[in-house]
Enzyme design. Sequence first.
Site, short mmCIF file in Angstrom:
data_model
loop_
_atom_site.label_atom_id
_atom_site.label_comp_id
_atom_site.label_asym_id
_atom_site.label_seq_id
_atom_site.Cartn_x
_atom_site.Cartn_y
_atom_site.Cartn_z
N LYS A 73 9.55 8.62 29.46
CA LYS A 73 8.47 8.74 30.43
C LYS A 73 8.13 10.19 30.42
O LYS A 73 9.13 11.10 30.35
CB LYS A 73 8.81 8.01 31.90
CG LYS A 73 7.57 7.92 32.69
CD LYS A 73 7.34 6.71 32.36
CE LYS A 73 5.89 6.28 33.11
NZ LYS A 73 5.43 4.78 33.31
N ASP A 113 -0.36 5.96 31.76
CA ASP A 113 0.27 5.52 33.19
C ASP A 113 -0.66 5.79 34.30
O ASP A 113 -2.22 6.29 33.94
CB ASP A 113 1.58 6.15 33.37
CG ASP A 113 2.28 5.45 34.47
OD1 ASP A 113 2.77 4.28 34.36
OD2 ASP A 113 2.52 6.02 35.52
#
Length: 444
Positions: free
Chosen positions: A126, A166
């Site tokens: 991430k 995201d």
Amino acid sequence: MNYIDEVYENLVRKYPEEKEFHQTAKEVLDSLYKVIAENEELYRKNALLERLVEPERSIVFRTPWEDDKGQIHVNTGYRVQFNGAIGPYKGGLRFHPSVRLGTMKFLAFEQTFKNSLTGLPIGGGKGGSDFDPIGKSDNEIKRFCVSFMTELYRHIGPDRDVPAGDLGVSGKEIGYLFGQYRRIRGSYENGVITGKDLSFGGSKIRPEATGFGITYFLQEMLRDKGEELNGKKIAISGCGNVAWGAAQKMTELGAKIVTLSDPSGYIYAPEGLREEHIRYMLQVRSANLPVGNFSEKFGLEFVPGKRPWERTVDIAVPCATQNELDRRDAENLVKNGVLMICEGSNMPCTLEATEYFDSRGVTLGPSKAANAGGVAVSALEMSQDSIRYSWTEKEVDEKLHGIMKNIFKQSKEMSEKYSVTLAQGANIAGFLKVADAMLKQGNY
Ligand code: NDP
Ligand code: 2IT
């Protein structure tokens, strides 16, 4: 001391600031007691859990950018490459002022189990930045993306680490990021990032995938209880990419979506959202408009400063951000007769809320399983980029549907085998594959 408690206590001592990471680590580790007990000596000897909670690599970098007036600003960029045992690191980029290293670690840790559950060969990662896209011009966002990629490019690659969108990062930003990567690399490696436009290697259904996947997972949860989606009243939070995909598919299948929200409050549509409302969500997302605009444009009720969880609904589907549903919200929902919770955002329920739902027999579809459709179609995008081919909408949607059904099946089987909740079953299924790959690859 018990192995799991020892590992958890050490990590809290070592990283005292990273509260969100503690939360996810506790949630996962607590679900592994029975599995670890079956093979404790082997796991201990190989420091399997110590390795599982420590990222393989955390990259933190300076990201300077110039605003429209010529002023330079500095944000911090991150990429946490948590676990690459089963495939290249894979996970989104988040641009939001709340982003810190601990946020990235929590999301990359969750991603490791989620990606494992998809059954596809992708590891957990991430990234993102504390850059706030709200209030920035298009040129400022572009300059930020260029600066961010000018550092990030050296750490990623189609077989190494593959970012995507995201919170705060959608197709537009992905385009700017890929453009800069291509310019620096001088070769066409479009499998380096997913969520791309269809004109340069994006996959059909990727924008819808997370929300469609949540819907397919929810259908499985309902079927398991002898219920169906048609006619159900559903509260959704957020008004972004995930909320949009979920609202679209759930409405198509006969459910009534009665709420949407953002940090300013929520809108209430007692008869359920109509097609024109769902279409307008795209405009709200791309122009960063407040949800209150639904009230001016369509006359829907706007409730400022509150969350949707105070309404009477059959199902709650949080799709905004982490810890957006706490114990009090959970008590409200249960008091009003909620049947189940299906998590769209990553870790939306606090540990106390989850415990409360468990204690009251309310089934919870955990985010690692329920929202895995987004990353699953990202992995399908990588496959299409590799074979230089593009599947039809129907082909991608069918694959996604099959993957979501299989994730539910694995989670349910593990929950039955170990007599634990569905959420714990999902953690176990995700863990077993990663642990097996780690053990078979030696001590990395
Ligand atoms: P978006 O940026 O598209 O949308 C997020 C939405 O949530 C916006 O409407 C935003 O409002 C709202 N929001 C943000 N913070 C809060 C808050 N504190 N309270 C209420 N509303 C809030 O993001 P996504 O839809 O892509 O992501 C939403 C969640 O889903 C995140 O947890 C993300 O990690 C997760 N997720 C995303 C996937 C994807 O493919 N995009 C895949 C799987 C999970 P505003 O814009 O006004 O801040
Ligand atoms: O949280 C997530 O799963 C995502 N943001 C999607 C990640 C991806 O690589 O598509």
